[in-house]
Design a protein around this motif. Structure first.
Motif, PDB file in Angstrom:
ATOM      1  N   GLY A 184      39.413  60.972  36.662  1.00 15.30           N
ATOM      2  CA  GLY A 184      38.741  59.788  36.121  1.00 15.30           C
ATOM      3  C   GLY A 184      38.042  58.969  37.187  1.00 15.30           C
ATOM      4  N   ASP A 185      37.882  57.680  36.866  1.00 11.98           N
ATOM      5  CA  ASP A 185      37.092  56.795  37.727  1.00 11.98           C
ATOM      6  C   ASP A 185      37.749  56.578  39.093  1.00 11.98           C
ATOM      7  OD1 ASP A 185      35.652  56.534  35.409  1.00 11.98           O
ATOM      8  OD2 ASP A 185      36.682  54.682  34.808  1.00 11.98           O
ATOM      9  N   ILE A 186      36.952  56.082  40.011  1.00 11.92           N
ATOM     10  CA  ILE A 186      37.477  55.729  41.337  1.00 11.92           C
ATOM     11  C   ILE A 186      38.334  54.460  41.218  1.00 11.92           C
ATOM     12  CG2 ILE A 186      36.738  54.740  43.560  1.00 11.92           C
ATOM     13  CD1 ILE A 186      34.439  56.775  43.472  1.00 11.92           C
ATOM     14  N   PRO A 187      39.573  54.476  41.730  1.00 11.67           N
ATOM     15  CA  PRO A 187      40.429  53.292  41.616  1.00 11.67           C
ATOM     16  C   PRO A 187      40.018  52.213  42.631  1.00 11.67           C
ATOM     17  CG  PRO A 187      41.698  55.309  42.060  1.00 11.67           C
ATOM     18  CD  PRO A 187      40.275  55.595  42.360  1.00 11.67           C
ATOM     19  N   TRP A 188      39.869  50.997  42.153  1.00 10.21           N
ATOM     20  CA  TRP A 188      39.546  49.881  43.049  1.00 10.21           C
ATOM     21  C   TRP A 188      40.075  48.579  42.473  1.00 10.21           C
ATOM     22  CZ3 TRP A 188      36.265  45.810  41.538  1.00 10.21           C
ATOM     23  CH2 TRP A 188      35.580  46.003  40.323  1.00 10.21           C
ATOM     24  N   ARG A 189      40.140  47.567  43.317  1.00  2.81           N
ATOM     25  CA  ARG A 189      40.596  46.233  42.903  1.00  2.81           C
ATOM     26  C   ARG A 189      39.854  45.190  43.726  1.00  2.81           C
ATOM     27  NH1 ARG A 189      46.970  45.428  43.554  1.00  2.81           N
ATOM     28  NH2 ARG A 189      46.300  45.646  45.694  1.00  2.81           N
ATOM     29  N   VAL A 190      39.799  44.017  43.187  1.00  2.95           N
ATOM     30  CA  VAL A 190      39.322  42.897  43.992  1.00  2.95           C
ATOM     31  C   VAL A 190      40.215  41.696  43.671  1.00  2.95           C
ATOM     32  CG1 VAL A 190      37.541  42.221  42.311  1.00  2.95           C
ATOM     33  CG2 VAL A 190      37.278  41.580  44.702  1.00  2.95           C
ATOM     34  N   SER A 191      40.580  40.955  44.712  1.00  2.11           N
ATOM     35  CA  SER A 191      41.499  39.822  44.536  1.00  2.11           C
ATOM     36  C   SER A 191      40.954  38.600  45.249  1.00  2.11           C
ATOM     37  CB  SER A 191      42.877  40.132  45.138  1.00  2.11           C
ATOM     38  OG  SER A 191      43.347  41.367  44.703  1.00  2.11           O
ATOM     39  N   ALA A 192      41.303  37.454  44.711  1.00  2.00           N
ATOM     40  CA  ALA A 192      40.979  36.186  45.383  1.00  2.00           C
ATOM     41  C   ALA A 192      42.179  35.276  45.244  1.00  2.00           C
ATOM     42  CB  ALA A 192      39.752  35.552  44.741  1.00  2.00           C
TER      43      ALA A 192
END
Lengths: 180, 400
Positions: B345-353
């Protein structure tokens, strides 16, 4: 080839012996300046905290640890002023000479009269100094006592220059007396 | 007997007084025993501290979905957080010199699951030539976040590459030994090697083999980029035997793993209340082995996968704001079973603030938002975490 090797080796040896001064690492500028006054060319001083920095909150930068690694003596203010970085620097220095109880571990506060020692301290009072006021260097009497302690310690580490350190201490003390 | 001791003490006091009279005078600050070197008046008792880490968690997913939320192709371990109030742990720390040769540290997270002995180790202080030995159970120093305790992280949770390759708590406490060497050079270069028993359930996995099954090596270098800033960086490698059930659902993966990577941190503190930190780590896993399910052999497995994170935290007196981007499958996204690449499936990523309020050294209140697209199936976890960290007692100094 062998000749070159021995020449380089000899040169390195010469460089090493030419700098046989006591390597002093001082946490704070005021300690470093006293050591320079008393040690002259017999000491090589590295000061960790810059005059522009707050000595209460400094990170134990790797360069501090490296300086301590090369030190013969580590001189600090004490009374927990450097509690946020001092233990880590001393342990991480991997330098047996600087560990507590060794001549290379020099706590300047051991020569002063500590004031403002509260009988009860806890953190409901905030981030207070539990062992008393560590900013004792504003008293000339305390500075004089610390200087005497430093001169003794330098003499202990380099017995061949005891007289030199005592003479420098005498000059330092005379200058201190001139203070208004 | 008492009289004898009294006389001895008197004679000793007089003698030491004579020897001191010719020297600089140590004052009552020394006599009071207030050494303060390790933050305690006397060294007869170990220093103790307790760190309370409690969180309020909110997400668009429900608890069952969170629990099942692994990263396909990397880990089946779900998220531990439940919606609502969570007590991550109350972490108990002990530390003290043992004698002139060793300092001892222990960390025990207390949670509703019980007490865990996360760390209990000694560090040598008297070895010559810049050598140091660490022995016992400890968190490996190969990677930055792994060596830190969770309360010292700049974000509430582990970065994605760690979760993918090592688990949500990193490599964690491992039984073993570590040797480090700090040569006396013009620049800071620390060389380290570790032998670990290898209990991590994701990358190592149990005492399947006879002895220690994991070996690490790392180099940490540092340069002062100015009087007020420093760069810290270095490569790392971990090799070990693997037996895990946590990569492919319902199957055991047995083989050999090599995790290598690079870390870099740059810190700038222009004045007492202000600071800026950039931190990044890159990890790449090479794993070869056999896959077996309950019915028998399934086939050969080959994994070449990588991931990185980049984060920055800016401090303005009692406030901090931070941002983090983490992503897997940067250059490598290979999971082959019987030489057939798996489509996960899709490429795993995250963004946090996040933003933090830090009124003093002992309290930290943090609000974090994460947009998490690591599920690979289009499912997005939008989470908001309110975290409170409180510290009492004397706590060991944190690393740079």
């Amino acid at each position: 080839m062998k000749k070159i090797f021995f020449m380089v080796f000899g040169l390195l040896l010469t460089v090493t012996t030419a700098h046989a001064a006591i390597h002093v690492v001082a946490t704070l500028p005021w300690i470093g300046s006293i050591v320079r006054e008393l040690g002259g060319d017999k000491v090589q001083v590295t000061v960790l905290v810059k005059p522009s920095q707050d000595p209460h909150i400094i990170d134990a930068k790797p360069s501090f640890i490296l300086a301590a690694r090369k030190a013969d003596v580590f001189m600090y203010n004490g009374l927990d002023l450097e509690i946020g970085y001092l233990p880590l620097i001393v342990e991480s220095s991997r330098n047996a000479k600087l560990q507590p109880g060794k001549p290379g571990n020099f706590d300047c506060s051991r020569f002063v009269t500590v004031v403002e020692k509260n009988s009860t301290v806890d953190r409901s009072l905030g981030d207070v100094h539990p062992l008393g006021n560590p900013h004792y260097q504003y008293s000339p009497t305390n500075v004089q006592r610390v200087a005497e302690g430093i001169a003794d310690r330098l003499a202990q580490l380099d017995g061949t220059h005891t007289e030199f350190f005592q003479l420098r201490l005498k000059a330092f003390s005379e200058n201190m007396k001139q203070l208004p | 007997m008492k009289l004898w001791m009294y006389l001895f003490i008197c004679v000793f006091s007089v003698l030491s007084g004579v020897s001191q009279s010719a020297r600089a005078i140590e004052t009552d600050s020394a006599a009071s025993g207030a050494s303060g070197f390790f933050g305690a008046a006397y060294l007869s008792n170990p220093n103790l501290s307790l760190i309370l880490d409690t969180r309020v968690y909110s997400s668009n997913l429900n608890n069952l979905e969170l629990e099942a939320k692994g990263i396909p192709g990397y880990t089946t371990e779900g998220l531990e957080m439940k919606k609502g109030f969570n007590l991550d742990s109350a972490e108990l720390f002990f530390f003290s010199p043992v004698d002139p040769f060793f300092n001892l540290y222990a960390a025990m997270p207390l949670s509703l699951a019980g007490v865990e002995l996360e760390e209990a180790y000694v560090v040598s202080t008297a070895l010559p030539e810049g050598l140091q030995l660490k022995l016992g159970r400890f968190k490996s120093n190969i990677t930055r976040l792994d060596a830190q305790h969770p309360h010292a992280w700049d974000f509430t949770d582990m970065a994605l590459p760690y979760r993918a390759f090592l688990g949500s708590e990193g490599l964690g406490g491992e039984n073993g030994a570590q040797v480090t060497y700090l040569p006396s050079l013009p620049v800071y270069i620390l060389l380290g090697a570790e032998i670990l028993q290898g209990e991590n359930p994701l990358i190592l996995g149990g005492d399947t083999w006879a002895g220690p099954q994991a070996f690490t090596g790392f180099i940490k270098a540092s340069l002062d980029t100015s009087d007020l800033s420093a760069l810290y960086f270095g490569p790392l490698v971990l090799v070990g035997q693997t037996k895990t059930h946590e990569v492919i659902p319902g199957a055991a993966l047995t083989g050999r793993s090599t995790l290598s990577g690079l870390e870099a941190v740059w810190k700038w503190k222009p004045c007492a209340g202000m600071g800026l930190t950039w931190q990044s780590e890159y990890l790449v896993l090479h794993q070869e082995g056999k896959l077996a399910d309950d019915a028998g052999m399934v086939g050969d497995v080959l994994r070449n996968q990588d991931g990185f994170y980049l984060q920055s935290v800016c401090q303005w007196y009692q406030f901090r704001v931070g941002a983090r981007y983490d992503r897997l499958a940067l250059a490598y996204d290979q999971l082959k079973i019987n030489e057939e690449q798996q489509d996960l499936g899709d490429i795993p990523w995250r963004v946090s603030a996040n933003c933090e309020y830090v009124p003093d050294e002992f309290t930290n209140i943090r609000l974090q938002y994460t947009y998490d697209a690591s599920a690979r199936n289009g499912q997005i976890n939008r989470e908001i975490i309110l975290q409170f960290i409180f510290a009492i007692g004397a706590h060991p100094v944190h690393i740079f």
